[in-house]
Design an enzyme around this catalytic site. Structure first.
Site, mmCIF file in Angstrom:
data_model
loop_
_atom_site.group_PDB
_atom_site.id
_atom_site.type_symbol
_atom_site.label_atom_id
_atom_site.label_comp_id
_atom_site.label_asym_id
_atom_site.label_seq_id
_atom_site.Cartn_x
_atom_site.Cartn_y
_atom_site.Cartn_z
ATOM 1 N N HIS A 1 0.824 -1.206 0.000
ATOM 2 C CA HIS A 1 0.000 0.000 0.000
ATOM 3 C C HIS A 1 0.859 1.257 0.000
ATOM 4 O O HIS A 1 1.561 1.536 0.967
ATOM 5 C CB HIS A 1 -0.879 -0.028 1.256
ATOM 6 N N GLU B 1 0.363 -0.856 -4.703
ATOM 7 C CA GLU B 1 -0.781 0.038 -4.856
ATOM 8 C C GLU B 1 -0.222 1.449 -4.810
ATOM 9 O O GLU B 1 0.701 1.728 -4.041
ATOM 10 C CB GLU B 1 -1.777 -0.180 -3.706
ATOM 11 N N ASP C 1 -1.166 5.950 -5.810
ATOM 12 C CA ASP C 1 -2.196 6.976 -6.011
ATOM 13 C C ASP C 1 -1.710 7.985 -7.055
ATOM 14 O O ASP C 1 -0.578 8.467 -6.958
ATOM 15 C CB ASP C 1 -2.450 7.712 -4.692
ATOM 16 N N HIS D 1 -0.364 10.704 -2.458
ATOM 17 C CA HIS D 1 -1.701 10.348 -1.964
ATOM 18 C C HIS D 1 -2.655 11.525 -1.896
ATOM 19 O O HIS D 1 -3.767 11.478 -2.410
ATOM 20 C CB HIS D 1 -1.614 9.688 -0.584
ATOM 21 N N GLU E 1 -4.491 3.546 -8.353
ATOM 22 C CA GLU E 1 -5.698 4.209 -7.870
ATOM 23 C C GLU E 1 -5.747 5.613 -8.444
ATOM 24 O O GLU E 1 -4.857 6.434 -8.195
ATOM 25 C CB GLU E 1 -5.744 4.272 -6.327
HETATM 26 O O1 G3P Z 1 -6.545 1.442 -2.602
HETATM 27 C C1 G3P Z 1 -6.779 1.198 -1.262
HETATM 28 C C2 G3P Z 1 -6.540 2.404 -0.408
HETATM 29 O O2 G3P Z 1 -5.321 2.964 -0.780
HETATM 30 C C3 G3P Z 1 -7.631 3.420 -0.521
HETATM 31 O O3 G3P Z 1 -7.508 4.463 0.400
HETATM 32 O O4 G3P Z 1 -6.898 6.689 1.181
HETATM 33 O O5 G3P Z 1 -5.217 4.862 1.258
HETATM 34 O O6 G3P Z 1 -5.891 5.842 -0.923
HETATM 35 P P1 G3P Z 1 -6.320 5.507 0.479
HETATM 36 CA CA CA Z 2 -4.694 4.516 -2.377
#
Ligand code: G3P
Ligand code: CA
Length: 243
Positions: free
Chosen positions: A9, A36, A38, A51, A110
């Protein structure tokens, strides 16, 4: 039943600054199956990995990511206050994809269109993924489900997933009816009795976030759910013990 996969993450963000090249490289070294990340758009239309919509929490900058050019953003420190990472910068999506491809990682992109819409971000992202030949390695997710619809319009073969935090009634049917092959629920959602069973039985890929504690990692991986975790090393150890 197969054991679940491990997605790092924002990279291995328990041990390195989130969404930076050191965090993604560490995820590979720790044996994650995927990462993962952003994505946002800069003022000059470049895809960057960070993020928040704003710079304050993870960098020494201020204001909106989208009010800065890529060149301006690249002057900022992105060490998020973690010692030993003074050189960490906000990476471009291209840099992260190249690192991940070289390491053989799956990539969950994401698209951060829940607060700011970033017109054109879907097209730019898909074009970059195609240029690098990574279509089969990428899963697109977003809290903005219109973004997922747009990804599917641009590339009906793209692997997509609905990201959600509040529980959605019949989300499996909602996804399947729209050709979306994955569900990305928050950890607390799958603790509601029956929901994880329903998600797994639907045949959709289930990737739960953010799963950091051993009992949760063990329970989910053993049942075949993928986990999105800040700590891929711990998840690997838990998975290894499952045999
Ligand atoms: O993709 C899962 C998670 O990353 C979603 O929430 O706020 O960490 O981007 P956030
Ligand atoms: Ca995320």
């Amino acid at each position: 039943m197969s054991i679940g996969k491990i997605f790092a993450h924002r990279g291995a963000s328990a041990c390195a600054p989130e969404n930076t090249l050191p965090a993604f490289a560490l995820a590979a070294r720790q044996g994650a199956d995927g990462i993962e990340l952003d994505v946002h758009l800069t003022k000059d239309g470049e895809l960057v990995v960070i993020h928040d919509e704003t710079l304050e929490r993870t960098t020494n900058g201020a204001g909106l990511v989208g009010d800065h050019t890529l060149a301006e953003l690249q002057t900022l420190r992105a060490d998020n206050g973690m010692p030993g990472f003074a050189d960490a910068r906000i990476p471009t999506l291209r840099q992260v994809l190249e690192l991940a491809a070289g390491a053989g990682l799956l990539i969950n992109i994401e698209l951060k269109t829940g607060v700011l819409l970033y017109p054109g971000i879907e097209q730019k992202t898909l074009a970059l993924v195609a240029e690098l030949g990574l279509q089969r390695r990428v899963i697109y997710s977003s809290f903005n489900h219109y973004t997922i619809a747009q990804v599917r319009r641009l590339d009906p073969q793209a692997e997509t997933a609905y990201l959600f935090s509040d529980i959605i009634c019949d989300v499996e049917a909602y996804a399947a009816a729209r050709g979306v092959r994955g569900l990305h629920p928050a950890l607390y959602a799958v603790k509601m009795p029956g929901l994880l069973d329903a998600y797994l039985q639907s045949g959709l890929a289930v990737r739960v976030w953010t799963v950091n504690e051993e009992p949760d990692l063990r329970a989910l991986l053993a049942r075949g759910a993928d986990v999105i975790t800040n700590d891929p090393a711990r998840a690997r150890a838990v998975r290894a013990a499952l045999g």
